[in-house]
Design an enzyme around this catalytic site. Structure first.
Site, PDB file in Angstrom:
ATOM      1  N   GLU A 116      -6.505 -13.905  -0.437  1.00  0.00           N
ATOM      2  CA  GLU A 116      -6.870 -12.692   0.300  1.00  0.00           C
ATOM      3  C   GLU A 116      -8.380 -12.534   0.283  1.00  0.00           C
ATOM      4  O   GLU A 116      -9.078 -13.213  -0.482  1.00  0.00           O
ATOM      5  CB  GLU A 116      -6.209 -11.462  -0.328  1.00  0.00           C
ATOM      6  CG  GLU A 116      -4.729 -11.407  -0.045  1.00  0.00           C
ATOM      7  CD  GLU A 116      -4.105 -10.066  -0.374  1.00  0.00           C
ATOM      8  OE1 GLU A 116      -4.805  -9.187  -0.902  1.00  0.00           O
ATOM      9  OE2 GLU A 116      -2.915  -9.918  -0.102  1.00  0.00           O
ATOM     10  N   HIS A 244      -9.226   1.135   4.151  1.00  0.00           N
ATOM     11  CA  HIS A 244      -8.718  -0.144   4.643  1.00  0.00           C
ATOM     12  C   HIS A 244      -9.228  -0.315   6.059  1.00  0.00           C
ATOM     13  O   HIS A 244      -9.153   0.600   6.874  1.00  0.00           O
ATOM     14  CB  HIS A 244      -7.186  -0.186   4.620  1.00  0.00           C
ATOM     15  CG  HIS A 244      -6.666  -1.580   4.713  1.00  0.00           C
ATOM     16  ND1 HIS A 244      -6.686  -2.293   5.882  1.00  0.00           N
ATOM     17  CD2 HIS A 244      -6.153  -2.411   3.781  1.00  0.00           C
ATOM     18  CE1 HIS A 244      -6.193  -3.505   5.654  1.00  0.00           C
ATOM     19  NE2 HIS A 244      -5.866  -3.595   4.373  1.00  0.00           N
ATOM     20  N   ARG A 290     -13.663  -5.361   1.862  1.00  0.00           N
ATOM     21  CA  ARG A 290     -13.067  -4.446   2.829  1.00  0.00           C
ATOM     22  C   ARG A 290     -13.965  -3.280   3.240  1.00  0.00           C
ATOM     23  O   ARG A 290     -13.903  -2.850   4.394  1.00  0.00           O
ATOM     24  CB  ARG A 290     -11.705  -3.944   2.367  1.00  0.00           C
ATOM     25  CG  ARG A 290     -11.672  -3.350   1.000  1.00  0.00           C
ATOM     26  CD  ARG A 290     -10.307  -2.832   0.671  1.00  0.00           C
ATOM     27  NE  ARG A 290      -9.308  -3.890   0.585  1.00  0.00           N
ATOM     28  CZ  ARG A 290      -8.029  -3.655   0.312  1.00  0.00           C
ATOM     29  NH1 ARG A 290      -7.616  -2.433   0.119  1.00  0.00           N
ATOM     30  NH2 ARG A 290      -7.170  -4.628   0.216  1.00  0.00           N
ATOM     31  N   HIS A 351      -7.486   4.375   1.965  1.00  0.00           N
ATOM     32  CA  HIS A 351      -6.464   3.457   1.473  1.00  0.00           C
ATOM     33  C   HIS A 351      -6.275   3.518  -0.036  1.00  0.00           C
ATOM     34  O   HIS A 351      -5.163   3.516  -0.521  1.00  0.00           O
ATOM     35  CB  HIS A 351      -6.870   2.050   1.890  1.00  0.00           C
ATOM     36  CG  HIS A 351      -5.854   1.002   1.575  1.00  0.00           C
ATOM     37  ND1 HIS A 351      -4.544   1.107   1.969  1.00  0.00           N
ATOM     38  CD2 HIS A 351      -5.959  -0.179   0.911  1.00  0.00           C
ATOM     39  CE1 HIS A 351      -3.874   0.031   1.561  1.00  0.00           C
ATOM     40  NE2 HIS A 351      -4.704  -0.749   0.901  1.00  0.00           N
ATOM     41  N   ARG A 386     -12.452  -1.988  -4.921  1.00  0.00           N
ATOM     42  CA  ARG A 386     -11.313  -2.734  -5.481  1.00  0.00           C
ATOM     43  C   ARG A 386     -11.165  -4.101  -4.830  1.00  0.00           C
ATOM     44  O   ARG A 386     -11.255  -4.238  -3.609  1.00  0.00           O
ATOM     45  CB  ARG A 386     -10.047  -1.924  -5.227  1.00  0.00           C
ATOM     46  CG  ARG A 386      -8.773  -2.610  -5.624  1.00  0.00           C
ATOM     47  CD  ARG A 386      -7.576  -1.771  -5.206  1.00  0.00           C
ATOM     48  NE  ARG A 386      -7.414  -1.780  -3.767  1.00  0.00           N
ATOM     49  CZ  ARG A 386      -6.281  -2.063  -3.138  1.00  0.00           C
ATOM     50  NH1 ARG A 386      -5.196  -2.376  -3.826  1.00  0.00           N
ATOM     51  NH2 ARG A 386      -6.205  -2.033  -1.832  1.00  0.00           N
TER      52      ARG A 386
END
Ligand code: FAD
Length: 519
Positions: A116, A244, A290, A351, A386
């Protein structure tokens, strides 16, 4: 009515279920409550992408490095090391070997390990694109076979009980602060019960619902943060709300999340002309962290005036896409988007809360007998941002540790006597749904526009005047209202929104998910 338990766990997501399981296995009698009628209703059940394991060539040191890089230099190194060393082995022993969570296998029958954004190599395991749901179902099955756990649904925590403040004995006022359980609303009956506990573990999840656009479940409205704040627990890093970058942009889709792993598997972000735009913002292009991607999308939208951008995975084989992302494929198709043939319209959405109630490695807060685990807590692991797929792992590991530690304290100190608590005094005025609806709209749009992806001193101070005024109104309304999920949630929503705003105002420098611009 009063209920007594040794360990009370509030919230039935990954963190709460794991804490309950660990405490019960370590010998404690556990009551696990959730305000919902369905224990699956949680952010955990919405998690798609996966959970970090250990990939080929991977080491705890490499994982540590990736988490520290994503966290923009303010992660707690001890928490990061703890997770990198102990997290993946717990996934292996508890979720894979013991519970048999149906993670996907590759054609050789080995675990299908995927990559990811911002991970330096593949190390994520997944159960199709419904990973959280698969984990939850296994955890709930394990809980049901554990005789020391009572799971009660429809019990919504209203406030944490403070031993000195809520004790029926007025002289307890002079005892040191400690948590003694919760007041909880029996949602169906409308009564507020007193639940006393020697150890209380808050596992109420995140706070995305204080924003206009969010990927979070309806219960993620910051109840735990607000309750801990009222009790005086230390809160930490609340300004770092991760957005997000890619939620489905469709009026009826409730900002359905288009998983990060889709970019990991080769999808690219394009504008309405089909031009790929991420390379101009970051060397990792569409695989950039992100928050960088979310702000880049917002910037593209502001510059072009377009209401969304697009995520394009059409270059991949259609059958492969349908097999790898069955849930996203099916859901988008319901809204008229065939992801194998056309780019997906997306916008950013609130998110994940990197901050929360400050805790140590065993989930202990600054209030004795109160622990916090999962997204409601701040372990320091995520710092200012994160790394994808580390939050399920954090919930699992801290839930496990907190459960064991809570039981250990009970075993060492014996069963403490908790004095009788004052009963909750319930008011009777019916709640006007128009007020609830409009007040939530104000909270959500104020947070979105002024305390969102890009903050400025002027936006923050405008938010303060709006939210302060609203808080005054809501508290006046709450004091007279008949207790209900709606009014309890609204009171928590305004408290949590203000806590995030205060944290943003106190921090004058941009870092990770807290991005400041001059006026
Ligand atoms: C769409 C989406 C996709 C995600 N994908 C991933 C991913 O692929 N990998 C990853 O690692 N992370 C992912 N995350 C993040 C991750 O899912 C969450 O951080 C994690 O599941 C939080 O777990 P939790 O147990 O702390 O809270 P939750 O799972 O949200 O559970 C909270 C529980 O508390 C209960 N509750 C709340 N308030 C009260 C109250 N007042 N009284 C009683 N009960 C209450 C709720 O009903 C619920 O049972 C994703 C998040 C979302 C929203």
């Amino acid at each position: 009515m009063e209920i007594k338990t040794q360990v009370l766990v509030v919230g039935s997501g990954i963190a709460g279920c794991t804490a309950a399981l660990a405490a019960a296995r370590a010998g404690a009698e556990v009551l696990l409550i959730t305000g919902e009628t369905d224990p699956l209703e949680s952010n955990t059940a919405r998690a798609q992408g996966g959970i970090v394991l250990r990939g080929p060539g991977d080491t705890p040191e490499l994982l540590e490095k990736d988490i520290l890089t994503a966290g923009a230099g303010i992660c707690d190194p001890e928490a990061v090391r703890h997770l990198a060393q102990h997290g993946p082995p717990l996934v292996q022993s508890l979720l894979i070997q013991e519970m048999g969570v149906p993670f996907n296998l590759d054609p050789n029958g080995d675990l299908d390990i995927t990559e990811e954004g911002a991970h330096s190599l593949p190390r994520i395991v997944h159960a199709e694109d419904l990973t959280g749901r698969a984990i939850m179902q296994s955890l709930l099955t394990a809980l049901k076979s554990e005789p020391r756990i009572a799971l009660k649904t429809g019990l919504l925590a209203v406030d944490l009980l403070s031993l000195p403040d809520h004790s029926a004995n007025r002289l307890d006022l002079y005892r040191p602060q400690a948590c003694a359980g919760v007041y909880a609303l029996d949602v169906a009956a409308g009564d507020v019960l007193t639940v006393t506990a020697a150890q209380t573990i808050l596992a109420t999840g995140g706070l995305g619902q204080i924003y206009l656009h969010t990927t979070n479940s309806r219960v993620a409205r910051g109840d735990g943060v607000a309750m801990a704040y009222r009790l005086g627990a230390r809160l930490l890093n609340l300004e770092y709300v991760q957005f997000h970058p890619t939620a489905l942009f469709h009026p009826d889709a409730n900002r359905f999340l288009i998983s990060e792993s889709m970019r990991g598997e080769g999808a690219v972000l394009v504008d309405q002309t089909g031009r790929e735009f991420m390379p101009k913002y970051h060397p990792q292009g569409s695989l950039a962290p992100r928050d960088v991607v979310a702000r880049a999308i917002q910037n593209e939208m502001l510059e072009s005036g377009a209401p969304c951008v697009y995520l394009d995975i059409t270059r991949k084989d259609a059958a492969w896409v349908r097999g790898r992302f069955p849930n996203i494929y099916k859901t988008c198709l319901q809204y008229g988007v065939d992801i194998t043939a056309q780019p997906i319209p997306v916008v950013p959405a609130a998110h994940y809360a990197c901050g929360g109630v400050a805790v140590d490695l065993s989930g202990r807060t600054t209030i004795p007998n109160l622990r916090a685990v999962g997204e409601v807590s701040c372990t320091g692991l995520h710092g200012a941002n994160r790394l994808a797929s580390t939050s399920l792992l954090e919930g699992l590991l801290w839930g496990w540790n907190a459960g064991i530690d809570a039981a250990r304290v009970l075993n060492e100190k014996g069963r403490p006597t908790i004095p009788p608590m004052r009963p909750f005094i319930a008011e009777t005025e019916p709640v006007d749904p128009a007020l609830i609806f409009q007040d939530w709209r104000t909270i959500k749009s104020t947070m979105w526009n002024y305390v969102g992806l890009t903050r400025t001193p002027r936006r923050l101070s405008r938010a303060l005047s709006i939210l302060r005024e609203l808080q005054f109104e809501i508290l006046a309304f709450y004091r007279k209202a008949r207790p209900s999920d709606a009014i309890i949630g609204l009171r928590n929503g305004i408290t949590t929104a203000l806590a995030v705003l205060f944290a943003a105002q106190r921090n004058p420098s941009s870092c990770g998910a807290h991005y400041l611009q001059e006026d």
